[in-house]
Design a protein around this motif. Sequence first.
Motif, PDB file in Angstrom:
ATOM      1  N   GLN A  24      -8.696  10.591  38.992  1.00 13.94           N
ATOM      2  CA  GLN A  24      -7.580  12.110  39.298  1.00 13.94           C
ATOM      3  C   GLN A  24      -8.071  12.836  39.863  1.00 13.94           C
ATOM      4  O   GLN A  24      -7.331  13.561  41.181  1.00 13.94           O
ATOM      5  CB  GLN A  24      -7.163  12.651  37.563  1.00 13.94           C
ATOM      6  CG  GLN A  24      -6.501  11.748  36.690  1.00 13.94           C
ATOM      7  CD  GLN A  24      -6.231  12.257  35.482  1.00 13.94           C
ATOM      8  OE1 GLN A  24      -7.053  13.026  34.953  1.00 13.94           O
ATOM      9  NE2 GLN A  24      -5.284  13.231  35.158  1.00 13.94           N
ATOM     10  N   GLU A  28      -6.494  14.135  43.848  1.00 11.89           N
ATOM     11  CA  GLU A  28      -6.082  15.049  44.397  1.00 11.89           C
ATOM     12  C   GLU A  28      -6.725  15.750  45.629  1.00 11.89           C
ATOM     13  O   GLU A  28      -5.497  16.456  45.832  1.00 11.89           O
ATOM     14  CB  GLU A  28      -6.251  15.904  42.693  1.00 11.89           C
ATOM     15  CG  GLU A  28      -5.572  17.291  43.031  1.00 11.89           C
ATOM     16  CD  GLU A  28      -5.428  17.943  41.628  1.00 11.89           C
ATOM     17  OE1 GLU A  28      -4.833  19.105  41.795  1.00 11.89           O
ATOM     18  OE2 GLU A  28      -5.372  17.831  40.505  1.00 11.89           O
ATOM     19  N   GLY A  32      -4.202  15.359  47.779  1.00 14.48           N
ATOM     20  CA  GLY A  32      -2.492  16.498  46.892  1.00 14.48           C
ATOM     21  C   GLY A  32      -2.354  15.952  45.341  1.00 14.48           C
ATOM     22  O   GLY A  32      -1.315  16.594  44.611  1.00 14.48           O
ATOM     23  N   VAL A  34      -0.746  15.361  41.810  1.00 13.23           N
ATOM     24  CA  VAL A  34      -1.662  15.147  40.896  1.00 13.23           C
ATOM     25  C   VAL A  34      -0.993  14.092  40.037  1.00 13.23           C
ATOM     26  O   VAL A  34       0.525  13.720  39.618  1.00 13.23           O
ATOM     27  CB  VAL A  34      -0.941  16.449  39.895  1.00 13.23           C
ATOM     28  CG1 VAL A  34      -2.068  16.493  38.515  1.00 13.23           C
ATOM     29  CG2 VAL A  34      -1.064  17.735  40.684  1.00 13.23           C
ATOM     30  N   SER A  36      -0.561  12.929  35.862  1.00 15.95           N
ATOM     31  CA  SER A  36      -0.539  13.290  34.549  1.00 15.95           C
ATOM     32  C   SER A  36      -0.991  12.088  33.301  1.00 15.95           C
ATOM     33  O   SER A  36      -0.884  11.128  34.043  1.00 15.95           O
ATOM     34  CB  SER A  36       0.678  13.639  33.980  1.00 15.95           C
ATOM     35  OG  SER A  36       1.672  12.444  33.618  1.00 15.95           O
ATOM     36  N   TYR A 234       4.938  16.012  43.264  1.00 16.98           N
ATOM     37  CA  TYR A 234       4.249  15.356  43.243  1.00 16.98           C
ATOM     38  C   TYR A 234       2.545  16.339  42.967  1.00 16.98           C
ATOM     39  O   TYR A 234       1.401  15.667  42.761  1.00 16.98           O
ATOM     40  CB  TYR A 234       3.328  14.227  44.163  1.00 16.98           C
ATOM     41  CG  TYR A 234       3.982  13.106  43.385  1.00 16.98           C
ATOM     42  CD1 TYR A 234       5.126  11.920  42.038  1.00 16.98           C
ATOM     43  CD2 TYR A 234       5.603  12.988  44.125  1.00 16.98           C
ATOM     44  CE1 TYR A 234       5.572  11.437  42.505  1.00 16.98           C
ATOM     45  CE2 TYR A 234       6.792  12.293  43.970  1.00 16.98           C
ATOM     46  CZ  TYR A 234       6.177  11.264  42.891  1.00 16.98           C
ATOM     47  OH  TYR A 234       7.399  10.104  43.441  1.00 16.98           O
ATOM     48  N   PHE A 235       2.833  17.352  43.089  1.00 12.33           N
ATOM     49  CA  PHE A 235       2.229  18.382  43.647  1.00 12.33           C
ATOM     50  C   PHE A 235       2.057  19.566  42.608  1.00 12.33           C
ATOM     51  O   PHE A 235       3.476  20.117  42.139  1.00 12.33           O
ATOM     52  CB  PHE A 235       2.302  19.180  44.831  1.00 12.33           C
ATOM     53  CG  PHE A 235       1.717  18.186  46.038  1.00 12.33           C
ATOM     54  CD1 PHE A 235       0.727  17.494  46.414  1.00 12.33           C
ATOM     55  CD2 PHE A 235       3.126  17.679  46.940  1.00 12.33           C
ATOM     56  CE1 PHE A 235       0.089  16.665  47.857  1.00 12.33           C
ATOM     57  CE2 PHE A 235       2.365  16.347  47.984  1.00 12.33           C
ATOM     58  CZ  PHE A 235       1.176  16.631  47.780  1.00 12.33           C
ATOM     59  N   ARG A 236       0.366  20.116  42.778  1.00 13.69           N
ATOM     60  CA  ARG A 236       0.856  21.648  41.112  1.00 13.69           C
ATOM     61  C   ARG A 236       1.720  22.404  41.990  1.00 13.69           C
ATOM     62  O   ARG A 236       1.894  22.242  43.852  1.00 13.69           O
ATOM     63  CB  ARG A 236      -0.392  22.043  41.267  1.00 13.69           C
ATOM     64  CG  ARG A 236      -1.596  20.995  40.605  1.00 13.69           C
ATOM     65  CD  ARG A 236      -2.532  21.546  40.288  1.00 13.69           C
ATOM     66  NE  ARG A 236      -3.836  20.000  39.699  1.00 13.69           N
ATOM     67  CZ  ARG A 236      -3.681  20.146  38.153  1.00 13.69           C
ATOM     68  NH1 ARG A 236      -2.959  20.072  37.608  1.00 13.69           N
ATOM     69  NH2 ARG A 236      -4.550  19.793  38.201  1.00 13.69           N
ATOM     70  N   ARG A 237       1.645  23.824  40.757  1.00 14.56           N
ATOM     71  CA  ARG A 237       3.171  24.323  41.620  1.00 14.56           C
ATOM     72  C   ARG A 237       2.462  24.760  43.091  1.00 14.56           C
ATOM     73  O   ARG A 237       3.373  25.493  43.627  1.00 14.56           O
ATOM     74  CB  ARG A 237       2.876  25.749  40.808  1.00 14.56           C
ATOM     75  CG  ARG A 237       3.984  24.935  39.410  1.00 14.56           C
ATOM     76  CD  ARG A 237       4.140  25.891  38.837  1.00 14.56           C
ATOM     77  NE  ARG A 237       5.421  25.586  37.512  1.00 14.56           N
ATOM     78  CZ  ARG A 237       5.924  26.028  37.159  1.00 14.56           C
ATOM     79  NH1 ARG A 237       5.614  27.534  36.441  1.00 14.56           N
ATOM     80  NH2 ARG A 237       6.078  25.725  35.436  1.00 14.56           N
ATOM     81  N   TRP A 238       1.440  25.728  42.646  1.00 16.34           N
ATOM     82  CA  TRP A 238       0.603  27.116  44.170  1.00 16.34           C
ATOM     83  C   TRP A 238      -0.167  25.656  45.298  1.00 16.34           C
ATOM     84  O   TRP A 238       1.007  26.590  46.583  1.00 16.34           O
ATOM     85  CB  TRP A 238      -1.264  26.596  43.659  1.00 16.34           C
ATOM     86  CG  TRP A 238      -2.089  25.991  43.166  1.00 16.34           C
ATOM     87  CD1 TRP A 238      -2.763  25.485  42.239  1.00 16.34           C
ATOM     88  CD2 TRP A 238      -3.403  25.074  44.244  1.00 16.34           C
ATOM     89  NE1 TRP A 238      -3.112  24.454  42.535  1.00 16.34           N
ATOM     90  CE2 TRP A 238      -3.583  24.312  43.785  1.00 16.34           C
ATOM     91  CE3 TRP A 238      -2.923  25.875  45.674  1.00 16.34           C
ATOM     92  CZ2 TRP A 238      -4.719  23.711  44.599  1.00 16.34           C
ATOM     93  CZ3 TRP A 238      -3.942  24.892  46.742  1.00 16.34           C
ATOM     94  CH2 TRP A 238      -4.819  24.236  46.100  1.00 16.34           C
ATOM     95  N   ARG A 239       0.416  25.012  45.368  1.00 12.27           N
ATOM     96  CA  ARG A 239      -0.114  24.022  46.346  1.00 12.27           C
ATOM     97  C   ARG A 239       1.855  23.186  46.863  1.00 12.27           C
ATOM     98  O   ARG A 239       1.825  23.202  48.417  1.00 12.27           O
ATOM     99  CB  ARG A 239       0.042  22.572  46.034  1.00 12.27           C
ATOM    100  CG  ARG A 239      -1.221  21.538  47.307  1.00 12.27           C
ATOM    101  CD  ARG A 239      -1.899  20.532  47.098  1.00 12.27           C
ATOM    102  NE  ARG A 239      -3.216  20.056  46.868  1.00 12.27           N
ATOM    103  CZ  ARG A 239      -4.391  20.661  46.950  1.00 12.27           C
ATOM    104  NH1 ARG A 239      -4.212  21.267  48.391  1.00 12.27           N
ATOM    105  NH2 ARG A 239      -5.135  20.824  46.189  1.00 12.27           N
ATOM    106  N   ARG A 240       2.463  23.658  45.683  1.00 12.11           N
ATOM    107  CA  ARG A 240       4.220  23.514  46.683  1.00 12.11           C
ATOM    108  C   ARG A 240       4.084  24.695  47.392  1.00 12.11           C
ATOM    109  O   ARG A 240       4.793  24.944  49.022  1.00 12.11           O
ATOM    110  CB  ARG A 240       4.426  23.639  45.252  1.00 12.11           C
ATOM    111  CG  ARG A 240       4.845  22.338  44.817  1.00 12.11           C
ATOM    112  CD  ARG A 240       6.181  22.259  43.545  1.00 12.11           C
ATOM    113  NE  ARG A 240       5.135  20.990  42.585  1.00 12.11           N
ATOM    114  CZ  ARG A 240       6.360  20.987  41.422  1.00 12.11           C
ATOM    115  NH1 ARG A 240       7.295  21.677  41.242  1.00 12.11           N
ATOM    116  NH2 ARG A 240       5.781  19.826  40.889  1.00 12.11           N
TER     117      ARG A 240
END
Length: 288
Positions: A24, A28, A32, A34, A36, A234-240
Motif C-alpha cells: 500500500q 501510494e 499516488g 490508494v 483500501s 484512486y487518489f486521496r482528496r488532497w492529492r486530487r
Amino acid sequence: MQSDGAWALRPLAEMSVQEFRDWQVLLENRTGLVLSDQRRALLQASLSTRMRELNIADYSSYYQQVTDGLRGAIEWSNLLDHLTVQETRFFRHRPSFEILDGYLRRRISETGLRHPLALWSVGCSTGEESYSLAIVAAEALRNCEQPELFGVTGTDISMKALSKARNAEYGARRLEQIEVDLLERYFDPLGEGRYKVRAALASRVCFARLNVLELAKAPFSGVDVIFCQNLLIYFRRWRRREILNRLVERLAPGGLLVIGVGEVVDWQHPDMLPVADDQVLAFIRKNV
C-alpha cells in the motif's frame, strides 16, 4: 521434481497484513494510488500473476526485487502493466463528449481557429478516450478550411497500455457506443470483429508515458481541452486537488477541463468557472 508449469498452477500463500501495508505504502508513494483494505484480494491477484511469471513464491521477496535499484525500476515498470485498469471503451461517458462537441463548435464559431487545437487525455489507458476526443474534434472542424488543425495527446503510466493505444486496434465491444456513420468514417474493419483507427485520424493523436504525480515536470502549456476522467477516484482528496490545480496551470485561457462526475465534490479554483450541466463535471478557465 515439479515442472515450472506445475509450480505456476500452485496457489500462492495469503498475503499477510504487514505485506499488504508495505505494498500500500509503495504504491501510494510512487503513483499516488490508494488501495483500501477491501482491495487486498485484487492486489494479491495482480501481484501473483506477475510473481508466477518470475517463479517468485512470496510477496516479501517480490517486494524486495521491485525496490532493488535499477533492476527494481525495470521490474516496477513491468508490474504497473498488471496493476493498472485497462477496461474502457469509446465515448465512455457520452454527456462529457457532448459538452466537448458544443464547446468546440461555439469556440470555432465565435473566434475561429487562431492556432491548432490541443486536447489532452490524462490517464488515457489503451487510447479509447484519446481517439474519442479526436473524433469529436474532427467532426467539429470537418467543414472548416483547415480541418486538420488539431492534435490529441494521451498520457498514461503503463507502457503496455500505451503500446496498445499506438496500435489503434479494437474489438467491436469497445466500439458499441459509436454511431454507424462515425464508425465507417474513422475506422477500417480488420475482420473477426476488430477495427483499426484510420491513419488520417491516428496521425492527429500521440501517446506518452506520464505519472500524474510528476505533472510539474510535464511539458504541457496552453492546452485547449483536458479530459481527466475515472482517474482521480484512486487518489486521496488532497492529492486530487493538487492534480487538478496542476492541470489548470496547463490549461489555456478559455480552455475546457472535464473530470469524472463524483470524483471531486469540494474543489474550487479562482481561475475556473463551472459549466452548468447536471450530467457532467466540467470547468472553463477564465479569459484573464
